[in-house]
Design a protein around this motif. Structure first.
Motif, PDB file in Angstrom:
ATOM      1  N   LYS A 189       0.345  -0.833   0.135  1.00  0.00           N
ATOM      2  CA  LYS A 189       0.660   0.001  -0.343  1.00  0.00           C
ATOM      3  C   LYS A 189       1.060   1.321  -0.106  1.00  0.00           C
ATOM      4  O   LYS A 189       0.569   2.636  -0.059  1.00  0.00           O
TER       5      LYS A 189
ATOM      6  N   LYS B 216       2.447   4.462  -1.055  1.00  0.00           N
ATOM      7  CA  LYS B 216       2.046   5.955  -1.799  1.00  0.00           C
ATOM      8  C   LYS B 216       3.071   6.629  -2.334  1.00  0.00           C
ATOM      9  O   LYS B 216       3.393   7.483  -2.947  1.00  0.00           O
ATOM     10  N   ASP B 217       3.733   6.745  -1.334  1.00  0.00           N
ATOM     11  CA  ASP B 217       4.744   7.808  -0.708  1.00  0.00           C
ATOM     12  C   ASP B 217       6.194   6.981   0.616  1.00  0.00           C
ATOM     13  O   ASP B 217       6.469   6.502   1.040  1.00  0.00           O
TER      14      ASP B 217
END
Length: 75
Positions: free
Chosen positions: A55, A57-58
């Motif tokens: 998961k 994203k960054d």
């Protein structure tokens, strides 16, 4: 808990992370390995579900979260 191997450079910056294979995985599944340049340090850590590689994203925030979980060696 999930077991991860985290690689850091000579300054302690995270340069890579590998999620360990589930101990219940079947033997015929695809397996892979990685190697890091000389000077990299490997740290085996356990992480909870809040640190989920699937998961991300960054990447910078993910690396920061992993860095906080690496034990600081006693001097």
């Amino acid at each position: 808990m999930t077991r991860m191997t985290v690689a850091t450079d000579e300054h302690g910056n995270v340069i890579g992370a590998i999620q360990s294979l589930d101990s219940g995985a079947k033997g015929e599944e695809v397996k892979a390995s990685v190697s890091f340049a000389p000077g990299a340090r490997l740290h085996e850590i356990d992480v909870g579900p809040e640190v989920d590689m699937t998961k991300v994203k960054d990447v910078a925030k993910f690396h920061e979260a992993l860095s906080r979980r690496i034990p600081v060696p006693a001097e």
